[in-house]
Scaffold this active site. Structure first.
Site, short mmCIF file in Angstrom:
data_model
loop_
_atom_site.label_atom_id
_atom_site.label_comp_id
_atom_site.label_asym_id
_atom_site.label_seq_id
_atom_site.Cartn_x
_atom_site.Cartn_y
_atom_site.Cartn_z
N CYS A 116 0.82 -1.23 0.00
CA CYS A 116 0.00 0.00 0.00
C CYS A 116 0.84 1.27 0.00
O CYS A 116 0.30 2.37 -0.19
CB CYS A 116 -0.94 0.02 1.19
SG CYS A 116 -2.28 -1.16 1.00
N HIS A 256 -3.34 7.56 2.76
CA HIS A 256 -3.74 6.28 2.17
C HIS A 256 -5.13 5.91 2.69
O HIS A 256 -5.42 6.07 3.88
CB HIS A 256 -2.71 5.21 2.56
CG HIS A 256 -3.11 3.83 2.16
ND1 HIS A 256 -3.49 3.53 0.86
CD2 HIS A 256 -3.22 2.67 2.88
CE1 HIS A 256 -3.79 2.24 0.80
NE2 HIS A 256 -3.65 1.71 2.00
N ASN A 286 -10.27 0.44 -0.43
CA ASN A 286 -8.81 0.51 -0.45
C ASN A 286 -8.30 0.00 -1.81
O ASN A 286 -8.38 -1.20 -2.08
CB ASN A 286 -8.26 -0.35 0.70
CG ASN A 286 -6.74 -0.30 0.79
OD1 ASN A 286 -6.07 0.21 -0.11
ND2 ASN A 286 -6.20 -0.84 1.87
O1 UT7 Z 1 -3.88 -0.86 3.38
C1 UT7 Z 1 -3.02 -1.80 3.91
C2 UT7 Z 1 -3.05 -1.80 5.39
N1 UT7 Z 1 -4.28 -2.34 5.87
C3 UT7 Z 1 -4.93 -1.69 6.81
O2 UT7 Z 1 -4.56 -0.62 7.21
C4 UT7 Z 1 -6.14 -2.39 7.40
C5 UT7 Z 1 -6.11 -2.31 8.90
N2 UT7 Z 1 -7.19 -3.03 9.53
C6 UT7 Z 1 -8.50 -2.62 9.50
O3 UT7 Z 1 -8.82 -1.68 8.82
C7 UT7 Z 1 -9.47 -3.33 10.39
O4 UT7 Z 1 -8.77 -4.17 11.27
C8 UT7 Z 1 -10.56 -4.15 9.64
C9 UT7 Z 1 -11.51 -3.22 8.94
C10 UT7 Z 1 -9.88 -5.09 8.68
C11 UT7 Z 1 -11.36 -4.97 10.66
O5 UT7 Z 1 -11.92 -4.12 11.65
P1 UT7 Z 1 -11.70 -4.41 13.20
O6 UT7 Z 1 -12.44 -3.36 13.92
O7 UT7 Z 1 -10.23 -4.51 13.46
O8 UT7 Z 1 -12.42 -5.79 13.37
P2 UT7 Z 1 -11.81 -7.17 13.91
O9 UT7 Z 1 -11.01 -7.83 12.86
O10 UT7 Z 1 -11.22 -6.94 15.25
O11 UT7 Z 1 -13.16 -7.99 14.10
C12 UT7 Z 1 -14.17 -7.58 15.05
C13 UT7 Z 1 -15.35 -8.53 14.92
C14 UT7 Z 1 -14.95 -10.00 14.92
O12 UT7 Z 1 -15.96 -10.74 15.59
P3 UT7 Z 1 -15.76 -11.18 17.12
O13 UT7 Z 1 -14.52 -12.01 17.12
O14 UT7 Z 1 -15.60 -9.90 17.88
O15 UT7 Z 1 -17.03 -11.92 17.40
C15 UT7 Z 1 -14.97 -10.38 13.46
O16 UT7 Z 1 -15.22 -11.74 13.24
O17 UT7 Z 1 -16.02 -8.31 13.67
C16 UT7 Z 1 -16.11 -9.54 12.94
N3 UT7 Z 1 -16.00 -9.24 11.52
C17 UT7 Z 1 -17.03 -8.88 10.75
N4 UT7 Z 1 -18.34 -8.72 11.02
C18 UT7 Z 1 -19.15 -8.34 10.02
C19 UT7 Z 1 -14.88 -9.22 10.75
N5 UT7 Z 1 -15.18 -8.86 9.49
C20 UT7 Z 1 -16.51 -8.65 9.46
C21 UT7 Z 1 -17.40 -8.24 8.45
N6 UT7 Z 1 -18.70 -8.10 8.78
N7 UT7 Z 1 -17.00 -7.99 7.19
#
Ligand code: UT7
Length: 331
Positions: A116, A256, A286
Site C-alpha cells: 500500500c 492512504h 482501499n
Molecule cells: O492498506 C493496507 C493496510 N491495511 C490496513 O490498514 C487495514 C487495517 N485493519 C483494518 O482496517 C481493520 O482491522 C478491519 C476493517 C480489517 C477490521 O476491523 P476491526 O475493527 O479490526 O475488526 P476485527 O477484525 O477486530 O473484528 C471484530 C469482529 C470479529 O468478531 P468477534 O470475534 O468480535 O465476534 C470479526 O469476526 O467483527 C467480525 N468481523 C465482521 N463482522 C461483520 C470481521 N469482518 C466482518 C465483516 N462483517 N466484514
C-alpha cells in the site's frame, strides 16, 4: 542557478464502471452495511469485470486521462513507473506494457512494489530522478486490480479492497514548488500479518496451494490496524516538526485510504481540521497503490499553487512513511 525541485504538473485517474456495494456484499458473505460503514467508512468499491484484463488496463486508462486532459506528448515522457501490488503477470513488467500502449516510445519503464506504500515510495523515486537533472518527465502510475487477489468468501478482506488507478506527472520546477521532504520507513516484522502465502518463490503454485486458498490476501486486520494507526500518525507528526509546519500551515492531508478510522487518527494526532483531510474511501474502498493519486485527481480543482500537502501511507511489509510536497498549479 535555482535549485531544481520535482513538481507534480498533471494528474489523471480511472476507476472501472462496476460498483460493488455493501448491499451486494451482504448477499456474498456474513456481513452488513452498518458494520462495514462504521468499521471502515466504505460504502462501495469498483471492480474490473472485463475478461482477460489486468492492472495494465487500469494504468493505461489513468495515464491516457492525464495525457489527453493536459495535452501531453507521450513521446516526451522519459520514464514510466507503475506502482502496483498486482502486476499483470510475474516477470513481464506491467509498466513496460503500459508505456508502449500509451505511446511513450522514448521512455524506459519498470514496476515498483511496496504494497500500500507503493505510490508513496514511487513519489520518492520519481522526484529523485527529476531533482538530479537526469530526466525531465517521469510518469508515476499507481494501479491495482485488487479483485484478482481477494477471496470473496473471506469477509475480513473482501469488504475492504477495490480496483482503480491514478497517475501523476513529475517535472522540474525552479520556483521551489513540488517535493520538499520525505520520511520513509519499513519493517519486516509485518510480513506475517498481511501477505499472500503462495505463488512466490517460497511456496510456488501447486494443487495444494490452490486447494488451500493460499493465493488470496491474508490479513490479520486488528494487528495491522494498530501498527497503521501509530505509525502513520508518527511519520506525519515527524514531517511537520522537521519542516516547521503547523496545523494552520498544512493545507491538505493526503492519506492512504485503508480505513476511515486510521485516517481520522492521523488527522487528530496532527490536529488537522476535517475539511483539510482528503477522503474518498466511501466510494472506492482501499485501492492499494491507487489511493493517493485517486485523491489528487478527485481534489485537483480544489488545490492551489503553493498549498502544503502531507502524504501519508501504511501498508504490507510493513512499509510506511510521509512526504511533504508543495502543490505547483491551479486548475
Ligand atoms: O492498506 C493496507 C493496510 N491495511 C490496513 O490498514 C487495514 C487495517 N485493519 C483494518 O482496517 C481493520 O482491522 C478491519 C476493517 C480489517 C477490521 O476491523 P476491526 O475493527 O479490526 O475488526 P476485527 O477484525 O477486530 O473484528 C471484530 C469482529 C470479529 O468478531 P468477534 O470475534 O468480535 O465476534 C470479526 O469476526 O467483527 C467480525 N468481523 C465482521 N463482522 C461483520 C470481521 N469482518 C466482518 C465483516 N462483517 N466484514
Amino acid at each position: 542557478m535555482a535549485k531544481i525541485t520535482a513538481a507534480i504538473t498533471a494528474v489523471g485517474k480511472y476507476v472501472p464502471d462496476y460498483i460493488l456495494t455493501n448491499q451486494e456484499l451482504e448477499t456474498m458473505v456474513e456481513t452488513n452495511d452498518e458494520w462495514i460503514t462504521s468499521r471502515t467508512g466504505i460504502k462501495e468499491r469498483r471492480i474490473l469485470k472485463e475478461e482477460g484484463e489486468g492492472t495494465s488496463y487500469l494504468a493505461i486508462k489513468a495515464a491516457e486521462d492525464l495525457i489527453t486532459r493536459n495535452n501531453i506528448n507521450p513521446k516526451e515522457i522519459d520514464l514510466v513507473i507503475v506502482a502496483t501490488a498486482t502486476p499483470d503477470m510475474l516477470v513481464a513488467s506491467t509498466a513496460v506494457y503500459t508505456a508502449t500502449k500509451i505511446g511513450a516510445v522514448n521512455a524506459f519503464a519498470y514496476d515498483l512494489q511496496a504494497a500500500c506504500s507503493s505510490f508513496l515510495y514511487g513519489m520518492s523515486t520519481a522526484s529523485s530522478y527529476i531533482e538530479s537533472g537526469r530526466y525531465k518527465k517521469v510518469l508515476l502510475i499507481g494501479a491495482d486490480k485488487m479483485s484478482s487477489i481477494i477471496d470473496y468468501t473471506d469477509r475480513a478482506t473482501c469488504i475492504i479492497f477495490g480496483d482503480g488507478a491514478g497517475a501523476a506527472l513529475f517535472e522540474p520546477n525552479e520556483e521551489g514548488l513540488g517535493f520538499q521532504d520525505e520520511y520513509l520507513r519499513s519493517d519486516g516484522i509485518g510480513r506475517e500479518f498481511l501477505k499472500i502465502d503462495a505463488g512466490g518463490s517460497i511456496l510456488p503454485t501447486s494443487e495444494d496451494t490452490i486447494k488451500n486458498r493460499q493465493h488470496y490476501v491474508h490479513q490479520e486486520g486488528r494487528t495491522v490496524f494498530k501498527f497503521a494507526v501509530s505509525n502513520m500518525a508518527d511519520v506525519s507528526e515527524k514531517i511537520l516538526e522537521r519542516n516547521n509546519l503547523t496545523k494552520e500551515t498544512v493545507n491538505w492531508l493526503v492519506p492512504h485510504q485503508a480505513n476511515k478510522r486510521i485516517i481520522e487518527a492521523t488527522a487528530n494526532r496532527i490536529g488537522l481540521a476535517e475539511e483539510k483531510v482528503m477522503m474518498n474511501i466511501h466510494r472506492y474502498g482501499n485501492t492499494t497503490s491507487a489511493t493517493l493519486p485517486l485523491l489528487l485527481a478527485d481534489y485537483e480543482k480544489e488545490l492551489k499553487k503553493g498549498d502544503n500537502l502531507i502524504f501519508a501511507a501504511f501498508g504490507g511489509g510493513f512499509t510506511w512513511g510521509a512526504i511533504y510536497l508543495k502543490w505547483a498549479y491551479n486548475k
